[in-house]
Design an enzyme around this catalytic site. Structure first.
Site, PDB file in Angstrom:
ATOM      1  N   GLU A  55      17.630  50.872  53.423  1.00  0.00           N
ATOM      2  CA  GLU A  55      17.935  52.016  54.291  1.00  0.00           C
ATOM      3  C   GLU A  55      18.643  53.122  53.497  1.00  0.00           C
ATOM      4  O   GLU A  55      18.351  54.298  53.655  1.00  0.00           O
ATOM      5  CB  GLU A  55      18.791  51.551  55.483  1.00  0.00           C
ATOM      6  CG  GLU A  55      17.963  50.761  56.483  1.00  0.00           C
ATOM      7  CD  GLU A  55      18.805  50.036  57.532  1.00  0.00           C
ATOM      8  OE1 GLU A  55      18.305  49.848  58.640  1.00  0.00           O
ATOM      9  OE2 GLU A  55      19.958  49.650  57.228  1.00  0.00           O
ATOM     10  N   GLU A 133      51.137  44.401  40.661  1.00  0.00           N
ATOM     11  CA  GLU A 133      49.683  44.452  40.860  1.00  0.00           C
ATOM     12  C   GLU A 133      48.966  43.667  39.768  1.00  0.00           C
ATOM     13  O   GLU A 133      49.572  43.356  38.734  1.00  0.00           O
ATOM     14  CB  GLU A 133      49.221  45.916  40.873  1.00  0.00           C
ATOM     15  CG  GLU A 133      49.564  46.644  39.594  1.00  0.00           C
ATOM     16  CD  GLU A 133      49.574  48.160  39.726  1.00  0.00           C
ATOM     17  OE1 GLU A 133      50.206  48.675  40.665  1.00  0.00           O
ATOM     18  OE2 GLU A 133      48.957  48.816  38.872  1.00  0.00           O
ATOM     19  N   LYS A 135      46.811  42.582  36.554  1.00  0.00           N
ATOM     20  CA  LYS A 135      46.486  43.200  35.267  1.00  0.00           C
ATOM     21  C   LYS A 135      45.007  42.914  35.028  1.00  0.00           C
ATOM     22  O   LYS A 135      44.618  41.788  34.700  1.00  0.00           O
ATOM     23  CB  LYS A 135      47.349  42.605  34.156  1.00  0.00           C
ATOM     24  CG  LYS A 135      47.127  43.275  32.819  1.00  0.00           C
ATOM     25  CD  LYS A 135      48.185  42.853  31.818  1.00  0.00           C
ATOM     26  CE  LYS A 135      48.063  43.601  30.509  1.00  0.00           C
ATOM     27  NZ  LYS A 135      46.761  43.523  29.866  1.00  0.00           N
ATOM     28  N   ASP A 137      41.400  42.660  33.514  1.00  0.00           N
ATOM     29  CA  ASP A 137      41.014  42.383  32.135  1.00  0.00           C
ATOM     30  C   ASP A 137      39.657  43.012  31.830  1.00  0.00           C
ATOM     31  O   ASP A 137      38.623  42.368  31.910  1.00  0.00           O
ATOM     32  CB  ASP A 137      40.962  40.856  31.942  1.00  0.00           C
ATOM     33  CG  ASP A 137      40.953  40.489  30.471  1.00  0.00           C
ATOM     34  OD1 ASP A 137      41.141  41.389  29.632  1.00  0.00           O
ATOM     35  OD2 ASP A 137      40.752  39.302  30.169  1.00  0.00           O
ATOM     36  N   TYR A 246      44.543  52.490  38.590  1.00  0.00           N
ATOM     37  CA  TYR A 246      45.897  51.988  38.830  1.00  0.00           C
ATOM     38  C   TYR A 246      47.026  52.898  38.368  1.00  0.00           C
ATOM     39  O   TYR A 246      48.185  52.511  38.423  1.00  0.00           O
ATOM     40  CB  TYR A 246      46.071  50.608  38.190  1.00  0.00           C
ATOM     41  CG  TYR A 246      45.587  50.526  36.747  1.00  0.00           C
ATOM     42  CD1 TYR A 246      46.176  51.271  35.749  1.00  0.00           C
ATOM     43  CD2 TYR A 246      44.530  49.677  36.412  1.00  0.00           C
ATOM     44  CE1 TYR A 246      45.736  51.197  34.452  1.00  0.00           C
ATOM     45  CE2 TYR A 246      44.078  49.586  35.104  1.00  0.00           C
ATOM     46  CZ  TYR A 246      44.687  50.352  34.132  1.00  0.00           C
ATOM     47  OH  TYR A 246      44.245  50.275  32.846  1.00  0.00           O
ATOM     48  N   LYS A 322      55.700  47.437  38.008  1.00  0.00           N
ATOM     49  CA  LYS A 322      56.044  48.846  37.773  1.00  0.00           C
ATOM     50  C   LYS A 322      57.210  49.250  38.669  1.00  0.00           C
ATOM     51  O   LYS A 322      57.253  48.846  39.837  1.00  0.00           O
ATOM     52  CB  LYS A 322      54.838  49.741  38.089  1.00  0.00           C
ATOM     53  CG  LYS A 322      53.645  49.465  37.193  1.00  0.00           C
ATOM     54  CD  LYS A 322      52.407  50.238  37.628  1.00  0.00           C
ATOM     55  CE  LYS A 322      51.249  49.892  36.700  1.00  0.00           C
ATOM     56  NZ  LYS A 322      49.978  50.440  37.145  1.00  0.00           N
ATOM     57  N   LYS A 346      51.937  38.162  31.272  1.00  0.00           N
ATOM     58  CA  LYS A 346      50.661  37.550  30.862  1.00  0.00           C
ATOM     59  C   LYS A 346      50.554  36.123  31.400  1.00  0.00           C
ATOM     60  O   LYS A 346      51.476  35.328  31.250  1.00  0.00           O
ATOM     61  CB  LYS A 346      50.573  37.521  29.330  1.00  0.00           C
ATOM     62  CG  LYS A 346      50.684  38.886  28.694  1.00  0.00           C
ATOM     63  CD  LYS A 346      49.385  39.618  28.689  1.00  0.00           C
ATOM     64  CE  LYS A 346      48.624  39.284  27.429  1.00  0.00           C
ATOM     65  NZ  LYS A 346      47.473  40.139  27.230  1.00  0.00           N
ATOM     66  N   CYS A 440      13.070  20.925  10.486  1.00  0.00           N
ATOM     67  CA  CYS A 440      13.643  20.482  11.748  1.00  0.00           C
ATOM     68  C   CYS A 440      14.545  19.263  11.517  1.00  0.00           C
ATOM     69  O   CYS A 440      14.102  18.283  10.911  1.00  0.00           O
ATOM     70  CB  CYS A 440      12.522  20.133  12.727  1.00  0.00           C
ATOM     71  SG  CYS A 440      13.146  19.387  14.245  1.00  0.00           S
ATOM     72  N   CYS A 443      12.514  16.212  13.482  1.00  0.00           N
ATOM     73  CA  CYS A 443      11.186  15.690  13.091  1.00  0.00           C
ATOM     74  C   CYS A 443      10.787  16.111  11.685  1.00  0.00           C
ATOM     75  O   CYS A 443       9.705  15.772  11.217  1.00  0.00           O
ATOM     76  CB  CYS A 443      10.135  16.135  14.097  1.00  0.00           C
ATOM     77  SG  CYS A 443       9.750  17.893  13.964  1.00  0.00           S
ATOM     78  N   CYS A 458      11.367  24.978  15.696  1.00  0.00           N
ATOM     79  CA  CYS A 458      10.495  23.899  15.285  1.00  0.00           C
ATOM     80  C   CYS A 458       9.248  24.057  16.136  1.00  0.00           C
ATOM     81  O   CYS A 458       9.333  24.042  17.370  1.00  0.00           O
ATOM     82  CB  CYS A 458      11.159  22.554  15.568  1.00  0.00           C
ATOM     83  SG  CYS A 458      10.002  21.188  15.369  1.00  0.00           S
ATOM     84  N   CYS A 463       7.623  17.263  18.779  1.00  0.00           N
ATOM     85  CA  CYS A 463       8.940  16.937  18.217  1.00  0.00           C
ATOM     86  C   CYS A 463       9.760  16.222  19.293  1.00  0.00           C
ATOM     87  O   CYS A 463       9.915  16.724  20.412  1.00  0.00           O
ATOM     88  CB  CYS A 463       9.622  18.229  17.782  1.00  0.00           C
ATOM     89  SG  CYS A 463      11.369  18.039  17.411  1.00  0.00           S
TER      90      CYS A 463
HETATM   91  S1  IVH Z   1      49.434  50.579  33.773  1.00  0.00           S
HETATM   92  C1  IVH Z   1      51.405  53.770  31.066  1.00  0.00           C
HETATM   93  N1  IVH Z   1      48.306  48.846  35.360  1.00  0.00           N
HETATM   94  O1  IVH Z   1      46.673  46.780  30.414  1.00  0.00           O
HETATM   95  C2  IVH Z   1      50.968  52.553  31.752  1.00  0.00           C
HETATM   96  N2  IVH Z   1      47.642  48.841  33.090  1.00  0.00           N
HETATM   97  O2  IVH Z   1      48.625  46.585  27.831  1.00  0.00           O
HETATM   98  C3  IVH Z   1      49.509  52.486  31.973  1.00  0.00           C
HETATM   99  N3  IVH Z   1      45.851  47.239  32.568  1.00  0.00           N
HETATM  100  O3  IVH Z   1      46.171  49.645  28.488  1.00  0.00           O
HETATM  101  C4  IVH Z   1      48.994  51.146  32.208  1.00  0.00           C
HETATM  102  N4  IVH Z   1      45.639  46.428  34.617  1.00  0.00           N
HETATM  103  O4  IVH Z   1      44.262  48.874  29.989  1.00  0.00           O
HETATM  104  C5  IVH Z   1      48.371  49.305  34.097  1.00  0.00           C
HETATM  105  N5  IVH Z   1      47.358  47.407  36.932  1.00  0.00           N
HETATM  106  C6  IVH Z   1      47.432  47.865  35.679  1.00  0.00           C
HETATM  107  C7  IVH Z   1      46.604  47.370  34.645  1.00  0.00           C
HETATM  108  C8  IVH Z   1      46.745  47.876  33.348  1.00  0.00           C
HETATM  109  C9  IVH Z   1      45.181  46.375  33.371  1.00  0.00           C
HETATM  110  C10 IVH Z   1      45.613  47.359  31.118  1.00  0.00           C
HETATM  111  C11 IVH Z   1      45.514  48.776  30.616  1.00  0.00           C
HETATM  112  C12 IVH Z   1      46.594  48.933  29.603  1.00  0.00           C
HETATM  113  C13 IVH Z   1      46.915  47.519  29.238  1.00  0.00           C
HETATM  114  C14 IVH Z   1      48.377  47.412  28.882  1.00  0.00           C
END
Ligand code: IVH
Length: 701
Positions: A55, A133, A135, A137, A246, A322, A346, A440, A443, A458, A463
């Site tokens: 749609e 919040e 982090k 990846d 973010y 933060k 981490k 191989c 065989c 192979c 084989c």
């Molecule tokens: S804040 C000045 N918030 O983690 C601060 N970073 O080692 C700006 N990242 O380079 C970063 N999730 O690529 C912030 N919720 C989050 C994040 C985040 C992933 C990454 C970002 C940054 C690295 C920090």
């Protein structure tokens, strides 16, 4: 009013236009754009679409047609302006408005307590409010909007200078091409975020690469970062990139002018900024964050969130804490490396270092010889890893691997472990090159490398390794799913001469098996009945089980749905195969070759004579009609059944799977962590909401 808040009006108009598309006129064009933008937002930001893809495509095509006939009406933020730009030039270097710093890391509660102590000292406050919040990846990006239009997007680069990737960023459908920052009195703004590939898409993409003999990405982060640097925007758009925004790093105010009307006040907190971004149509972690006062609450939320880590659709490697008050952020300021107002926490690493001890060469069912690295046992993400595929010679060269190297390995989510890199700087001079065999290893037949491929093969189709692997694949869970067979039995039966190729599975001499060690009456009965049951497996399982090159589970399903009998493929030419969904030139060629090979055709005929169904049962009548006329939808993670198996059961019993929640749905089967579909279904009285157990009870015994 902001288009995002016109839900009712836009949905009503969508329904009208879908039923009478001819009523759309040139004068409606901006409303049509708003409608398309809004559906993109529902789909990509809210993850809760209200119309089907088909749609959406119908309305999109109408817009495209109007714009083609009247190019003067095209606006830079029209939904059509994301795609179709073809090849990007080399990425220009651009300087960031504000340097993209990284964050200080913490690993435990003590680190966080320490960090809070310093922040309290510097701010001379008794307590601080934080925003916590995930982090994400992925790969970080910067977006700049000027006068409400996306004007530039860049990679992080070295933090000061990045690559201009504006064209690629436009392929990420959750990035709005325009947003009403002017309603907050903002003229220019820079937003930071993380580009991701979700786990499901990453897994599917890696499987596709491996089927084609291309080494997979080590993790979704590399895949996301790599995708942003592709020069063909069309390829980028197919990667299904996602984003979370973010951080607002910089903004300028618009000069006040009389027509602006009442301005919305700009937020004074970080969480308020994320709320503002969400309101403007961005995907910010509004629903994932928590605002708490004091570091103890932060620690508690981090612990709660880590529990959810594996169940999230995307990868996170920690949490970010933060200081919430923006004025206080400014007061705390930065060191030369990172802000003092934020810290990353981490999670347990899914990476570990180990030593590459030796390399074994394994022969797969297609004859591909794969080097497998034997490594010193190491625990990664809760699993002990001792061997890792290192794919092919090119991969070994690319990763610069030598025997004796210290290597970094990663195991993300349920993805198989991969080598991220070797540490050349730690070499002692004792390391040696990895030598590839010429023959191989099973065989001894000379190996062959087709010019266009990276893999040595192979080509002796008799084989032993290939035959055994072919049978193991045929009986495996995702193929014919013959329970109690398994790899060990395949090898035993092969070694004792009972099993020479696939059809022999259905001619096994159970008297002889009964005389073998470890086989009692019960295990033989179980095996016999599992083999018998497999004869009526759905056609796509048989197709997948045949191990046709480049044909994975998805392609097998497409193929099964295209015929009423498997041997119909004898009459398909490559062009007809190419017309099927997701079948490219390479795949079509391989399928065509398979069904024009006399030995393969004879084998299929043999299987049919032995009682294996080559028919597409779906196109015929369902096995049962217990669920006839009923529609089903599954949401959340199921505990006992695989989603595809559950869907198959519905169809086998005469029911139908639908793609979304609407009054046409009879049963919503709810698993763990069900989201918006459940909420939506609760509002429609006629839908029966059941759990997995209830569903299983509905099936015939
Ligand atoms: S804040 C000045 N918030 O983690 C601060 N970073 O080692 C700006 N990242 O380079 C970063 N999730 O690529 C912030 N919720 C989050 C994040 C985040 C992933 C990454 C970002 C940054 C690295 C920090």
């Amino acid at each position: 009013m902001n288009q995002l808040h016109r839900t009712k009006e836009l949905q009503q108009q969508t329904a009208e236009w879908l039923s009478a598309p001819s009523s759309i006129h040139l004068s409606n064009i901006e409303l049509l754009r708003d409608i398309l933008r809004w559906h993109e937002y529902r789909y990509y930001v809210q993850n809760d679409p209200l119309i089907s893809d088909a749609e959406y495509d119908r309305l999109y095509t109408i817009l495209q047609k109007f714009e083609l006939e009247h190019p003067e009406i095209i606006t830079p933020d029209s939904p059509t302006q994301r795609v179709g730009v073809g090849l990007a030039n080399d990425f220009a270097k651009v300087e960031h408005l504000v340097p993209m710093l990284s964050l200080e890391n913490s690993y435990n509660a003590a680190d966080l307590l320490d960090w809070e102590r310093k922040a309290l000292e510097l701010s001379a406050l008794d307590s601080i409010e934080y925003c916590v919040e995930p982090k994400f990846d992925g790969a970080s990006i910067s977006l700049i909007y000027e006068n409400d239009l996306l004007s530039r997007s860049a990679t992080r680069g070295d933090g000061t200078v990045g690559d201009d990737i504006t064209l690629n960023t436009k392929q990420i459908k959750s990035v709005p091409l325009s947003a009403k920052f002017s309603s907050y009195g903002i003229e220019q703004i820079e937003i930071r975020g993380e580009v991701l590939i979700n786990k499901k898409n990453f897994k599917a993409y890696n499987e596709k690469l491996m089927e084609e003999g291309i080494p997979p990405f080590a993790n979704p982060r590399n895949a996301a970062a790599g995708s942003l640097r592709i020069k063909d925007t069309l390829v980028v758009s197919k990667r299904n990139l996602e984003v979370f925004l973010y951080h607002v790093s910089f903004s300028t105010s618009a000069a006040p002018h009389s027509e602006t009307g009442t301005l919305i006040k700009q937020p004074k907190t970080h969480s308020g900024m994320l709320e503002m971004l969400w309101e403007l149509g961005f995907r910010s972690p509004k629903n994932e964050l928590k605002v708490v006062r004091g570091i103890n609450g932060v620690i508690k939320y981090i612990e709660e969130f880590e529990e959810k880590r594996d169940g999230l659709p995307y990868e996170i490697d920690g949490m970010v804490v933060k200081v919430n008050d923006l004025q206080l952020q400014e007061k705390l300021g930065m060191t030369s490396h990172h802000p003092r107002w934020a810290i990353a926490f981490k999670f347990k690493a899914r990476q570990a270092t180990s030593k590459l001890l030796s390399v074994e060469f394994q022969v797969g069912r297609t004859g591909a010889v794969t080097p497998v690295a034997k490594i010193a046992a190491v625990l990664v993400g809760g699993v002990t890893v001792t061997s890792i595929s290192i794919h092919n010679e090119e991969y070994i060269r690319e990763k610069d691997l030598m025997l004796g190297d210290t290597i970094l390995i990663e195991r993300s989510g349920d993805v198989i472990p991969q080598i991220v890199k070797s540490f050349a700087e730690l070499r002692t001079g004792e390391e040696t090159n990895i030598e590839f065999p010429k023959n191989c290893p099973v065989c001894n037949h000379p190996l062959f490398k087709p010019a266009e491929e990276a893999v040595w093969r192979c080509i002796n189709i008799n084989c032993t390794a290939q035959v055994v692997e072919r049978i193991i694949h045929f009986v495996s869970k995702d193929a014919m799913d013959i329970k109690n067979f398994g790899e060990a039995n395949v090898r035993k039966f092969y070694d004792s001469g009972l099993l020479k190729d696939v059809p022999d599975i259905y001619r096994l001499d159970f008297d002889k098996i009964g005389k073998m060690e470890g086989f009692g009456k019960k295990s033989i009965d179980n095996l016999q009945s599992a083999i018998e049951q497999s004869k009526s497996q759905p056609l796509h399982r048989l197709i997948f089980g045949l191990g046709i090159r480049y044909v994975g589970e998805t392609t097998a399903k497409t193929l099964a749905n295209s015929v009423t009998h498997l041997l119909d493929f004898k009459n398909f030419n490559e062009e007809q195969l190419l017309a099927l969904e997701d079948v490219g030139v390479k795949v079509a060629g391989s399928i065509h070759r398979f069904f024009h090979d006399d030995d393969n055709l004879a084998m299929l005929q043999e299987l049919e004579e032995l009682g294996i169904s080559l028919k597409n049962q779906k196109k015929q009548v369902a096995d049962n009609d217990e669920l006839a006329g009923q529609t089903f939808l599954f949401t959340g993670s199921l505990m006992q059944l695989k989603r595809t198996d559950a869907e198959e059961m519905v169809e086998k019993n005469g029911g139908k799977i639908v793609s979304g929640v609407s009054s046409k749905l009879n049963y919503l089967v709810v698993g763990e962590d069900a989201g918006s579909k459940l909420e939506k279904a609760k509002k429609i009285q006629s839908i029966k909401i059941i759990n997995e157990e209830d569903f299983i009870k509905m099936l015939p015994k």
